[in-house]
Design an enzyme around this catalytic site. Structure first.
Site, PDB file in Angstrom:
ATOM      1  N   TYR A 204     -44.138  23.417 -70.034  1.00  9.49           N
ATOM      2  CA  TYR A 204     -44.544  22.102 -69.532  1.00  9.49           C
ATOM      3  C   TYR A 204     -44.504  22.114 -68.006  1.00  9.49           C
ATOM      4  O   TYR A 204     -45.404  21.609 -67.350  1.00  9.49           O
ATOM      5  CB  TYR A 204     -43.609  20.999 -70.079  1.00  9.49           C
ATOM      6  CG  TYR A 204     -43.699  20.862 -71.585  1.00  9.49           C
ATOM      7  CD1 TYR A 204     -44.835  20.320 -72.175  1.00  9.49           C
ATOM      8  CD2 TYR A 204     -42.663  21.303 -72.412  1.00  9.49           C
ATOM      9  CE1 TYR A 204     -44.930  20.220 -73.559  1.00  9.49           C
ATOM     10  CE2 TYR A 204     -42.748  21.202 -73.786  1.00  9.49           C
ATOM     11  CZ  TYR A 204     -43.886  20.655 -74.369  1.00  9.49           C
ATOM     12  OH  TYR A 204     -43.996  20.557 -75.714  1.00  9.49           O
ATOM     13  N   ASN A 227     -53.080  14.619 -76.946  1.00  9.02           N
ATOM     14  CA  ASN A 227     -54.238  15.521 -77.021  1.00  9.02           C
ATOM     15  C   ASN A 227     -55.129  15.141 -78.210  1.00  9.02           C
ATOM     16  O   ASN A 227     -54.700  15.237 -79.360  1.00  9.02           O
ATOM     17  CB  ASN A 227     -53.730  16.965 -77.183  1.00  9.02           C
ATOM     18  CG  ASN A 227     -54.867  17.973 -77.325  1.00  9.02           C
ATOM     19  OD1 ASN A 227     -56.029  17.621 -77.126  1.00  9.02           O
ATOM     20  ND2 ASN A 227     -54.511  19.211 -77.670  1.00  9.02           N
ATOM     21  N   CYS A 235     -52.616  22.944 -77.152  1.00  9.79           N
ATOM     22  CA  CYS A 235     -51.362  22.389 -76.661  1.00  9.79           C
ATOM     23  C   CYS A 235     -50.168  23.031 -77.379  1.00  9.79           C
ATOM     24  O   CYS A 235     -49.039  22.943 -76.905  1.00  9.79           O
ATOM     25  CB  CYS A 235     -51.343  20.866 -76.799  1.00  9.79           C
ATOM     26  SG  CYS A 235     -51.536  20.289 -78.486  1.00  9.79           S
ATOM     27  N   HIS A 236     -50.466  23.723 -78.506  1.00  8.20           N
ATOM     28  CA  HIS A 236     -49.363  24.414 -79.200  1.00  8.20           C
ATOM     29  C   HIS A 236     -48.830  25.578 -78.372  1.00  8.20           C
ATOM     30  O   HIS A 236     -47.752  26.069 -78.634  1.00  8.20           O
ATOM     31  CB  HIS A 236     -49.821  24.890 -80.594  1.00  8.20           C
ATOM     32  CG  HIS A 236     -51.034  25.783 -80.561  1.00  8.20           C
ATOM     33  ND1 HIS A 236     -52.322  25.281 -80.563  1.00  8.20           N
ATOM     34  CD2 HIS A 236     -51.149  27.137 -80.499  1.00  8.20           C
ATOM     35  CE1 HIS A 236     -53.186  26.291 -80.516  1.00  8.20           C
ATOM     36  NE2 HIS A 236     -52.488  27.440 -80.484  1.00  8.20           N
ATOM     37  N   GLU A 262     -51.099  33.275 -83.958  1.00  6.51           N
ATOM     38  CA  GLU A 262     -51.576  33.916 -82.721  1.00  6.51           C
ATOM     39  C   GLU A 262     -50.667  35.070 -82.293  1.00  6.51           C
ATOM     40  O   GLU A 262     -50.931  35.735 -81.290  1.00  6.51           O
ATOM     41  CB  GLU A 262     -51.672  32.873 -81.593  1.00  6.51           C
ATOM     42  CG  GLU A 262     -52.721  31.805 -81.871  1.00  6.51           C
ATOM     43  CD  GLU A 262     -52.952  30.875 -80.681  1.00  6.51           C
ATOM     44  OE1 GLU A 262     -52.454  31.182 -79.578  1.00  6.51           O
ATOM     45  OE2 GLU A 262     -53.630  29.856 -80.874  1.00  6.51           O
TER      46      GLU A 262
END
Lengths: 267, 184
Positions: A204, A227, A235-236, A262
Site C-alpha cells: 500500500y 476497485n 488490487c490483489h 499467480e
C-alpha cells in the site's frame, strides 16, 4: 357604423358603439383597443377626429397613452438574461451479465466505453451491483438480445480473457475499461495498481509513493477497496508492508486464491 | 453550395418562417423572449428562472412529438404560460388574486394625488399588474409586450378569440381605472 373589429363579448364596447350611443362613450370604449394597436383603421380615424373636438376625451386618450408607456416600463424593468437550460442527462447504459469462474460466479457490466464493473457474486448480489452502477451514474440493465454490439463484444472478450487467466494462459488483460463515476484519487490508485505485473507484489505504501502521496497508505487501501474491476485491475497484488496479506473486498480467501494462481509469495 | 442556399431560401419564402429543427435551436431562437415573458408575468426574476427551467424541460420532452411545421414560438409560449398558471394554482394564489382583482382597485381620491409624478404611477402599476387575474395578466402581457396574435392568446388561455380580446381590453381598462388621476 359597422364594427367588424369589435367583439360581441366585449359588451361594453359593443353597447357603446351601438346606434344612438353617445360619441364619448364610444370613444372611451375604443381606447383600450387603440392602446393595444388593434383598433381597425376606420375606428382609429374616427377616434382621432373625436378627440380633436372633445377635450375630456382628448385628455383621457392621453392618459391611456401614458398608461401604455408605464406598462412597458414596469414590465421591462425586470429584464434579465435567460438562464441556461439544465436538461436531464441521459445516463449511459451498463449492460450486466453473469459468468462462471473457478472462484465462483462473477457479475460483469460493460458500457459503450468498456468494462465498468466486475463483482464476485458470492459477495455482492445483482441488486447491490445495480445500486453500485447507479451510484456511478449508469443505467444498469441486464444484457440480452437488445444489447448493442460494442458492450456485448466487451462482455464476451472479458469472459474469454478471465477464463484464460484462470486457465494460466493469460497474464495481462487487454480490454477497454470504463471508470466513469470513480473519483480522481481512486482512479490514480487504480492506474498505479494496474502496472503491477502478474505474479509480483506491491505494498500500500509503495502505491502511495507511486502516485506521489507517500503518506497516503491508508487512503490507498480504502481506494483499492472500491476497485470496480478486481482481478482485471490487480488490487490483489497489493499487500501490507510488514508481509501481511492486507485486506480484500470480496474476502481474503479470494485474494489468496488469486495470489497462489499467480505464484506470488508473501514475504 | 450556392444552389442549396438558394433552394433553401426559396423553400423558406414559400412556406413562411422556417420551422425549428432542434431543441437547441428552439432555445436559441425563442428562449430569451419566453424567459422575458415569464419575467413579465411573475415580475420576479428568480421565480421566472424556475418556471423557465420547468417550461424548457417540458418543451424538451415534448419536442420530438411536435410537428416540424408547427408554430414553435407560440407553442413554447403556451408551455411557459401553462407553467405559470399551474404554478399559481398549485400555490393557491389564483382565487385570492381573482378576488382581489374583482374588488375595484381604488383610485386615488385626494387632490394631492394629481400632483404625484410618473415615478409614483410607475411604483403603483407593478403591483396593479400583479393583482390582475393571472389569465388576464397573461393575455395582456402576451399582446402588449410579445405581440402574440389573439388566436394564439386564445389558445394560451383556452378560450375563444373573442374572449381573449375582451380579456386584454379589460386588463388595460382596469389598469387605467386603478391609476385614476395619476395619469392626468
Amino acid at each position: 357604423m359597422n364594427h367588424p373589429g369589435i367583439d360581441p363579448v366585449d359588451r361594453l364596447a359593443a353597447r357603446a358603439s351601438g346606434p344612438g350611443a353617445h360619441p364619448c362613450d364610444r370613444a372611451l370604449a375604443a381606447m383600450p383597443a387603440r392602446v393595444l394597436g388593434d383598433l381597425d383603421p376606420g375606428d382609429a380615424a374616427w377616434l382621432l377626429d373625436h378627440v380633436a373636438t372633445c377635450r375630456s376625451c382628448g385628455r383621457e386618450l392621453e392618459a391611456f397613452m401614458k398608461l401604455d408607456t408605464l406598462v412597458g416600463l414596469a414590465l421591462e424593468l425586470g429584464e434579465a438574461p435567460a438562464p441556461a437550460v439544465r436538461l436531464p442527462r441521459t445516463r449511459p447504459v451498463a449492460w450486466f451479465a453473469r459468468c462462471d469462474s473457478p472462484i465462483g460466479p462473477l457479475l460483469m457490466a460493460a458500457s459503450e466505453n468498456g468494462l465498468c464493473e466486475l463483482t464476485f457474486e458470492g459477495f455482492r448480489g445483482v441488486d447491490e451491483v445495480r445500486d453500485l452502477l447507479a451510484e456511478r451514474d449508469f443505467d444498469a440493465r441486464p444484457a440480452g438480445p437488445e444489447t448493442p454490439a460494442v458492450p456485448s463484444a466487451t462482455l464476451v472478450r472479458a469472459a474469454e480473457q478471465l477464463a484464460e487467466y484462470f486457465d494460466h494462459t493469460r497474464t495481462r488483460f487487454d480490454l477497454p475499461l470504463d471508470f466513469q463515476g470513480v473519483t480522481p484519487f481512486t482512479r490514480s490508485v487504480l492506474d498505479a495498481t494496474a502496472s503491477v505485473p502478474f505474479g509480483r507484489l506491491e505494498t500500500y505504501r509503495g502505491i502511495a509513493s507511486r502516485i506521489g502521496k507517500p503518506g497516503a497508505s491508508r487512503a490507498v487501501g480504502n481506494a483499492l477497496g472500491r476497485n470496480p474491476l478486481p482481478v482485471v485491475v490487480p488490487c490483489h497484488r497489493v499487500v501490507a508492508t510488514g508481509g501481511g496479506i492486507g485486506g480484500y473486498t470480496g474476502g481474503l480467501a479470494i485474494k489468496e486464491r488469486l495470489l497462489s494462481l499467480e505464484g506470488a509469495r508473501l514475504a | 453550395m450556392t444552389t442549396t442556399t438558394t433552394a433553401r431560401k426559396a423553400d423558406r419564402d414559400a412556406c413562411g418562417p422556417p420551422g425549428v429543427e432542434s431543441f437547441e435551436e428552439l432555445i436559441d431562437r425563442h428562449g430569451p423572449e419566453v424567459h422575458r415573458f415569464l419575467v413579465n408575468l411573475t415580475r420576479n426574476p428568480a421565480e421566472a428562472d424556475d418556471l423557465y427551467q420547468d417550461a424548457a424541460l417540458k418543451a424538451f420532452r415534448a419536442f420530438g412529438r411536435l410537428d416540424r411545421k408547427a408554430n414553435h414560438r407560440a407553442w413554447f409560449f403556451r408551455i411557459a404560460g401553462n407553467a405559470f398558471l399551474s404554478d399559481r394554482r398549485k400555490h393557491g394564489r389564483v382565487d385570492r388574486l381573482d378576488e382581489l382583482a374583482t374588488a375595484a382597485i381604488p383610485a386615488p381620491t385626494d387632490d394631492a394625488a394629481a400632483r404625484l409624478d410618473a415615478g409614483e404611477a410607475l411604483a403603483r402599476i407593478g403591483p396593479m399588474i400583479d393583482r390582475l387575474p393571472p389569465k388576464q395578466r397573461m393575455a395582456m402581457i402576451a399582446r402588449k409586450q410579445h405581440d402574440l396574435g389573439y388566436s394564439e392568446i386564445a389558445r394560451l388561455l383556452g378560450c375563444s378569440e373573442a374572449a381573449a380580446r375582451a380579456n386584454v381590453h379589460e386588463a388595460v381598462r382596469k389598469l387605467r381605472d386603478g391609476l385614476g388621476e395619476l395619469l392626468a
